[in-house]
Design a protein around this motif. Structure first.
Motif, PDB file in Angstrom:
ATOM      1  N   THR A 382       7.675  59.084 133.047  1.00 19.98           N
ATOM      2  CA  THR A 382       8.549  57.866 134.412  1.00 19.98           C
ATOM      3  C   THR A 382       9.768  58.533 134.325  1.00 19.98           C
ATOM      4  N   ARG A 408       3.602  58.180 130.297  1.00 24.50           N
ATOM      5  CA  ARG A 408       2.155  57.659 130.815  1.00 24.50           C
ATOM      6  C   ARG A 408       1.043  57.698 130.563  1.00 24.50           C
ATOM      7  N   PHE A 441       9.301  47.832 123.605  1.00 20.90           N
ATOM      8  CA  PHE A 441      10.537  48.233 124.252  1.00 20.90           C
ATOM      9  C   PHE A 441      10.676  47.139 124.128  1.00 20.90           C
TER      10      PHE A 441
ATOM     11  N   LEU B 305      13.514  45.558 133.278  1.00 22.91           N
ATOM     12  CA  LEU B 305      12.853  47.284 132.786  1.00 22.91           C
ATOM     13  C   LEU B 305      11.902  47.181 132.715  1.00 22.91           C
ATOM     14  N   GLN B 306      11.257  46.581 130.855  1.00 22.01           N
ATOM     15  CA  GLN B 306       9.560  46.374 130.892  1.00 22.01           C
ATOM     16  C   GLN B 306       8.915  46.619 131.667  1.00 22.01           C
ATOM     17  N   LEU B 308       9.400  47.303 135.054  1.00 21.12           N
ATOM     18  CA  LEU B 308       9.505  48.186 136.302  1.00 21.12           C
ATOM     19  C   LEU B 308       8.554  49.598 136.056  1.00 21.12           C
ATOM     20  N   LEU B 309       9.107  50.051 134.587  1.00 18.58           N
ATOM     21  CA  LEU B 309       8.265  51.262 133.545  1.00 18.58           C
ATOM     22  C   LEU B 309       6.922  50.987 133.443  1.00 18.58           C
ATOM     23  N   ASP B 310       6.523  49.949 133.067  1.00 20.25           N
ATOM     24  CA  ASP B 310       4.834  49.388 132.624  1.00 20.25           C
ATOM     25  C   ASP B 310       4.275  50.043 133.781  1.00 20.25           C
ATOM     26  N   LYS B 312       5.243  51.541 136.940  1.00 26.13           N
ATOM     27  CA  LYS B 312       5.752  53.314 137.365  1.00 26.13           C
ATOM     28  C   LYS B 312       5.419  54.265 136.820  1.00 26.13           C
ATOM     29  N   ALA B 313       4.761  53.765 135.206  1.00 21.61           N
ATOM     30  CA  ALA B 313       3.564  54.753 134.128  1.00 21.61           C
ATOM     31  C   ALA B 313       2.207  54.723 134.727  1.00 21.61           C
TER      32      ALA B 313
END
Lengths: 460, 327
Positions: A382, A408, A441, B305-306, B308-310, B312-313
């Protein structure tokens, strides 16, 4: 700060189709030994890898191992043309074959487009299936798809662990099919384990070429001591082997396994999860070096599994004097189309006393801006998502930015980058950057905290 | 003379004036009209102006195109009372602009032969000095001491050539439309636009740093685009001095378009609305007003952020960033 150099220049010598040459030349120093670009690569390698003529024992070793040796070809489905070739060898009479993961990565991760076959020295070709992979040590266990001959497949044996370890300088023989030219034996020396490697690797003082990836390295009695995996492209005859113990463990663990469900992203992800836990644990535990800057405590990792390069760059135009430190790991985990699993730490310290506060601030900002937070193509990762603020470290104020990218196809794994600039002096300062690839994370947060906590004003 | 009817050229000057000695006045393509027009979009007898009890009255003749009276469009046979006491009556017939000046119209005082912009020379001089100081300061800021003279020389050269080419192009355009080049006007516009652009470019970074508001410099392009649109407005005003609302509209549309394109570009290329990934404007420590947080609080604040990133992924990739061989 200027972008970090790609380091080290290693090549993994599997051979790939011409379009992949760029990817192969990825690392400036280390080269995986799968084979791609025939013409260009052959020429480039010809001058640097002149091996001595094989001795009598080399001939003996090759003759003994010839029938156990195979070439592993990744073939484009329905096109009959190969996209990548490497080497491998039989390890059981039932037809188990050991090779590198990077030799079979296309077949393992994009099974829709690729078939995997093995070819013996006699030209016999048969399909082969993947039983298990070990991306951390770059190994794969395959099984021949054809029926074994009456006496079983001829197989190589691993050197017993009970035997005395090899001494530095002992002759060893690396076998494989360099550049798809034909099966060959390369003579070289055992030089112990590679220093500062995160996972153990054998330093082979001999020539490896693209296409030899996954081939065996044998001792004088013909026992497997390692698997050809990579070479440094900036050196002469500096090559690397995966110790045989990992291959024998892989065989022991998955000998009876059914073929791996493909694509194997879930297995890759699980192994990377394990890697990042080990890596984070070891990295945090080793602490930081002291006395890295006269005014601050700046995080610089010890030389345990990282290597730090420094340089000093006084301005010739009456501007800012810069000193750099750049710490990287030699070990990267190859996961198909990119590398991951490494940590790097770098910083630059700036002295702008000749410039004064305003001009120094302008340089400080320019250096802070000159950072990239994208690494892989959009199909793999991403875009970065960031958090930023002023951070107080016991009276030392920092501007800190943390950016993360999610993978991804490898869920719950992230690249984390922390960028820091000190803001306590008017005409001098330090900017640092920490990067960890492929961490969870929670570990990203832990590492960011570990890095930020390492900043402080030095005790007077 | 009861009135004068004038044919107005595209630069706003009267090309032809016809003295009206008596009413009614007829206008059209036919040669029997009082004022004969050759515009093919004009009817044989397009309109007449008659004196009536209500005052002067315009009567539209046998025309398909009608008459544009100020903002009103009059159709065939319509009548309208003309009011020309405060300003000339403006009419458009076909593609011809006409102006009817009545004898009892109150005339505006004579306009002086003014300077290009009406700004006092002292104001202009101060602005020019300010800009020169700003440019010098910028060069001094970003160049190392031994490189400064060379940088100043190239700045002066590019500034002189750039300004001349830019203002020259506008002057040429203005001359084409209005018969006056108005180089001085355009030069003034450029002067103030450069000053405004510098302020709009620098201030958001400073505010962002002082208060730790990354969004302010992130969207600084909204301000710089506004400066650009204002400059466009004033340049256009020299071309069309009588169409102020239209030019204002053009400038606003240009500004909105530029901002919209900027947002869209950022979204497509970088998957965010703003221009900057993070705040990269650093100033001397004394200018920082925001309170720093602890390292613990900073790391805790990463948590959002986590998800959000997940998310987006799972979205399809957008744009092409990075490369496989980056390490």
């Amino acid at each position: 700060m200027p972008p970090a150099r790609a380091w080290p220049p290693v090549e993994w010598p599997a051979m790939k189709s011409p379009s992949r040459v760029g990817a192969l030349a990825r690392a400036v120093l280390l080269s995986l030994l799968a084979l791609a670009a025939p013409g260009a690569r052959a020429q480039a390698d010809a001058g640097t890898t002149a091996a001595p003529p094989p001795s009598l024992s080399a001939r003996k070793v090759y003759e003994q191992a010839r029938s156990q040796l195979v070439q592993i070809r990744t073939v484009l489905k329905g096109r009959a043309s190969q996209t990548s070739v490497g080497s491998g060898f039989f390890v059981t009479r039932d037809g188990h074959i050991v090779t590198n993961f990077h030799v079979v990565s296309e077949a393992a991760l994009k099974p829709g487009q690729h078939d995997l076959v093995y070819v013996t020295a006699d030209g016999r070709e048969a399909p082969v299936s993947i039983l298990q992979i070990d991306v951390l040590h770059d190994l794969a266990l395959l099984k021949a798809g054809d029926a074994p001959p009456a006496a079983g497949f001829a197989a190589l044996a691993f050197r017993e662990t009970t035997q005395a370890p090899l001494a530095q300088g002992e002759r060893i023989y690396s076998l494989g099919n360099p550049l798809d030219v034909g099966f060959a034996v390369m003579e070289g020396n055992f030089n112990g384990l590679v220093k500062r490697s995160f996972y153990p690797q054998i330093f082979f003082g001999g020539a490896l070429s693209a296409g030899m990836s996954g081939g065996p390295a044998l001792d004088e009695s013909g026992r497997v001591i390692g698997i050809n995996v990579a070479r440094r492209v900036d050196g002469e005859q500096v090559s690397f082997l995966v110790p045989a113990a990992f291959a024998s463990a892989l065989l022991a663990g998955s000998r009876a396994a059914a073929p791996l469900p493909l694509p194997a992203h879930a297995v890759v992800q699980a192994q990377l999860q394990q890697h990042q836990d080990t890596l984070t644990e070891r990295f945090v535990k080793q602490g930081w070096k002291r006395a890295t800057h006269p005014r601050y405590l700046v995080p610089v990792p010890p030389d345990e599994f990282m290597r730090c390069w420094g340089s000093s760059d006084p301005s010739k135009t009456g501007g800012m004097d810069v000193e750099r430190s750049d710490c990287v790991m030699d070990t990267h985990i190859f996961v198909g189309e990119f590398n991951t699993g490494a940590i790097s730490v770098r910083h630059e310290s700036y002295d702008g006393t000749r410039l004064g506060a305003l001009r120094f601030a302008s340089r400080h900002a320019m250096a802070f801006r000159n950072e990239s937070f994208t690494r892989l193509r959009g199909e793999h990762q991403t875009p970065p998502q960031c958090h930023e603020d002023f951070v107080d470290r016991d009276g030392l104020v920092l501007r800190a930015v943390v950016c993360l990218r999610a993978y991804r196809k490898l869920p719950q794994l992230y690249d984390v980058s922390v960028l820091v600039a000190t803001l306590d002096q008017t005409s001098a300062g330090v900017q640092g950057r920490f990067d960890a690839q492929g961490v969870s994370f929670a570990n990203a947060q832990r590492l960011a905290r570990h890095y930020l906590d390492a900043y402080a004003k030095a005790a007077p | 003379m009861k009135a004068q009817i004038e044919l107005i050229d595209r630069d706003g000057q009267a090309r032809l004036a016809h003295a009206v000695q008596s009413w009614p006045l007829s206008v059209g393509r036919g040669l029997d009209n009082d004022l004969v027009l050759s515009d093919p979009h004009v009817a044989v007898r397009h309109f007449t102006v008659e004196a009536s009890d209500a005052g002067l009255e315009l009567v539209v003749g046998d025309t398909d195109n009608g008459v544009q009276l100020g903002r009103r469009r009059l159709r065939r046979g319509e009548r309208a009372v003309l009011d020309g006491h405060d300003a000339p009556v403006e009419l458009t017939v076909g593609r011809t602009r006409l102006q009817l000046r009545l004898a009892d119209q109150r005339l505006a005082p004579e306009l002086p032969l003014a300077a290009a912009t009406g700004l006092r020379p002292a104001v202009l001089g101060a602005a020019a000095a300010l800009l020169a100081a700003a440019l010098l300061f910028e060069s001094w800021l970003v160049n190392d001491p031994t490189e400064l003279p060379g940088a100043l020389a190239s700045l002066a050269l590019s500034l002189a050539v750039g300004t001349f080419v830019w203002c020259g192009a506008w002057a040429l355009l203005t001359k084409t439309f209005t018969r006056h080049a108005r180089f001085g006007w355009h030069l003034t516009v450029v002067l103030f636009a450069m000053l405004g652009w510098r302020a709009a470019d620098a201030l958001p970074g400073l505010v962002g740093f002082a208060f730790s508001w990354p969004a302010v410099p992130d969207f600084a392009f909204v301000l710089t685009d506004a400066v650009g649109a204002a400059a466009l407005y004033f340049h256009l005003l020299a071309l069309e001095p009588r169409r102020v609302p239209l030019m204002r509209g053009v400038a606003v549309v240009a500004w909105l378009t530029a901002v919209g394109l900027g947002l869209w570009f950022n979204q497509q290329r970088e998957d965010r609305w703003g221009a900057e990934l993070y705040l990269s404007h650093l100033y001397p420590p004394a200018l920082r007003l925001a309170k720093p947080v602890t390292a613990e609080a900073f790391v805790d604040a990463m948590a959002p952020l986590q998800p959000l990133l997940d998310r987006k992924a799972k979205e399809p990739p957008r744009g092409q960033q990075g490369s496989d061989d980056a390490d």
